[in-house]
Design a protein around this motif. Structure first.
Motif, mmCIF file in Angstrom:
data_model
loop_
_atom_site.group_PDB
_atom_site.id
_atom_site.type_symbol
_atom_site.label_atom_id
_atom_site.label_comp_id
_atom_site.label_asym_id
_atom_site.label_seq_id
_atom_site.Cartn_x
_atom_site.Cartn_y
_atom_site.Cartn_z
ATOM 1 N N THR A 120 0.807 -1.223 0.000
ATOM 2 C CA THR A 120 0.000 0.000 0.000
ATOM 3 C C THR A 120 0.839 1.270 0.000
ATOM 4 N N ILE A 166 -7.614 6.763 0.866
ATOM 5 C CA ILE A 166 -8.027 5.445 0.393
ATOM 6 C C ILE A 166 -9.430 5.194 0.938
ATOM 7 N N LYS A 200 -6.473 -0.542 -4.936
ATOM 8 C CA LYS A 200 -5.571 -1.383 -4.153
ATOM 9 C C LYS A 200 -6.337 -2.628 -3.713
#
Lengths: 348, 348
Positions: free
Chosen positions: A106, A128, A299
């Motif tokens: 990440t 995110i 992600k």
């Protein structure tokens, strides 16, 4: 046609998961074309087993794969321009791809995405956003770990961006947005959270409906469509909830296998358990969306399997199809146009 | 004999829950004497139904009951000296009681406890510690909502106090302590958390074993005996986990009642479900412990029932029997004695 670039080397299992995952996603979305970045010798033998995917893909060899434990700065130094991760992101920048998906680490992914795509105008920090399963359906929760801490303006930006994502994802016109706090009374909480609440009330935005403060247990209840917090708290809340779900699953498993009667009961109620498992399947909500950049990056969990990776691709697909980036840009423009004082002779 | 003072008016149901709860706790611990504070007209008719409890209690009439939604400052103004909450705490100060238990509003209870009992020497901020059910058993988690934010020294104090509580509760010699963070790598996290990690490693305390950083999902795993964080994150993590547990329970209930087969399966596996329910019963781990004050105060959930309130009394009982306050004071003394430079002729 939607074009998706993949960092094939990302994640704990790299091509072993990414390629079958992409194949699954392609079955669901035949209008997708893939651009694959990876180490040829590791990827091509696996790709050969998926002729349909192979046909809808372009493969690019990269020499560098970013390691899962590499520090962001190190990954940037070593992997910029050359790594599969970088090139998957770069494809979004050049317009070859509409969205990039990576199961890679990440920190490195965020560092590269920021460096390559840059943040949108008027956005200081990306976030995110995760999709949280709730009793009512799903909510968008952000920031779940892009950066630590956020001031009131950044929290407001998160609210705007999360609202745009909820509109793209759930197809509702004016999603409700709550600020995560430790109490619902106005007096409680961090200064920046209180200030963000004031700003959100005053802004009275057309694109989102500010609900007020929400608490940790409102996440699972689905009290609001979008929950806004900074990355430290958001990440810990997410992992605490995931940990609790796993903990209960294990306790349930142990309980059901203890006696003969409970084992028989389990077999009879099998379909119910399967339904529950499916509802709670973390793979089904896999895919953190990087918001605030000039392009979409998804992600995937590093440890997920092909099904989970396919779910992350699905998220990317939905975000592109529903025009996430444009929605965010428009919402930001509207907000800032109203916010800035008039310029020119009328202003005097 | 252990003497426990109760704020009988506290909680959503006041005497209707507190008195039956105390009676349950007395059944388990016949060596307890209670000191009850409440509004006579509301309490005595209920107390009359529990002759055993009545015999082991002294009742004091108070005119004021703190409301569940009262702001701490307001509660202090209105309820100081006169309220059932204040007087239950005051009984600890005067030594009439060894511990006070209240299901009243957390903010007011903490404000009064701080005002009445004062913080211990060398402790700037009290914390609320909770008992978290894990896959391995139980862990102590603090701060779950006493104050927002904490600097590195305060986090270290929390580690010391939580360690003392774990020793009192679990009867282990040197509990492991982790700092809640967003990643296990040394580079990640808030500055104050990183600094606290450095201080804990350097202090190399005999009373606790510093484990390192832990993440949100380590809470449910039970990776360490004590998890340390500041109150904002701790409160949100706790409520996110509670919310997830309730969410899964509801999904499970729905799943099991959908078909005839699953209903039969449920009946056969009944004992397994009961065991699971018992393991996850939030009432069994009810009782937040206020740490860092000159005296022990236990906060029960406001909305709990008699069983839950009895569990909070149990926690208070255990803390007294195992000498929590003395353990904390000794640990703090040891730490500060080593920390301060030597004084006197030898120092020169």
């Amino acid at each position: 046609m939607i074009k998706i670039s993949l960092d094939v080397m990302g994640g704990d299992f790299g091509p072993d998961v990414v390629i079958p995952g992409a194949a699954k996603a392609l079955d669901r979305h035949p209008d997708v074309n893939f651009i694959l970045f990876g180490i040829e010798s590791q990827c091509l033998p696996i790709l050969a087993k998926y002729p349909k995917l192979k046909e809808k893909s372009v493969f690019h060899h990269c020499e560098v794969a970013v390691a899962m434990d590499e520090k962001p700065s190190q990954a940037l130094r070593r992997g910029r321009y050359h790594s599969s991760m970088w090139r998957a992101i770069e494809a979004v920048k050049t317009g070859e791809a509409d969205v990039a998906v990576s199961a890679g680490n990440t920190g490195a992914l965020m560092a590269m995405a920021k460096f390559c795509l840059r943040t949108m105008a008027n956005i200081e920090r990306p976030a995110i956003a995760g999709i949280w399963p709730t009793l009512k359906g799903e909510s968008v929760v952000l920031d779940i770990g892009a950066t630590i801490g956020a001031d009131s303006q950044q929290l407001l930006d998160f609210a705007l961006m999360g609202g745009a994502m909820a509109r793209a994802l759930f197809e509702i016109e004016r999603p409700t947005v709550g600020l995560l706090n430790v109490g619902v009374e106005e007096v409680k909480g961090l200064e920046e959270v209180k200030e963000a609440a004031r700003m959100l009330r005053e802004a009275n935005l057309g694109t989102i409906e500010y609900y007020g403060f929400v608490e940790g247990d409102d996440l699972g209840k689905g009290t609001v469509d979008v929950v806004v917090t900074e990355g430290f708290t958001g990440n810990i809340a997410l992992k605490a909830a995931e940990g609790t779900a796993r903990q209960i699953a294990e306790l349930l498993r142990n309980a059901m296998s203890r006696t003969l009667l409970s084992r028989i009961g389990y077999l009879l109620a099998r379909s119910a358990f399967d339904r529950l498992r499916e509802k709670l399947d973390p793979r089904k909500v896999n895919g953190g969306v990087f918001l605030g950049l000039n392009g979409i990056v998804i992600k995937s969990h590093g440890g997920t399997d092909a099904e989970g990776f396919a779910a992350a691709v699905d998220v990317g697909y939905d975000m592109v199809r529903n025009g996430l980036t444009e929605k965010i840009q428009n919402d930001l423009k509207k907000y800032h146009a109203r916010r800035l004082p008039p310029v020119g002779p009328e202003a005097a």
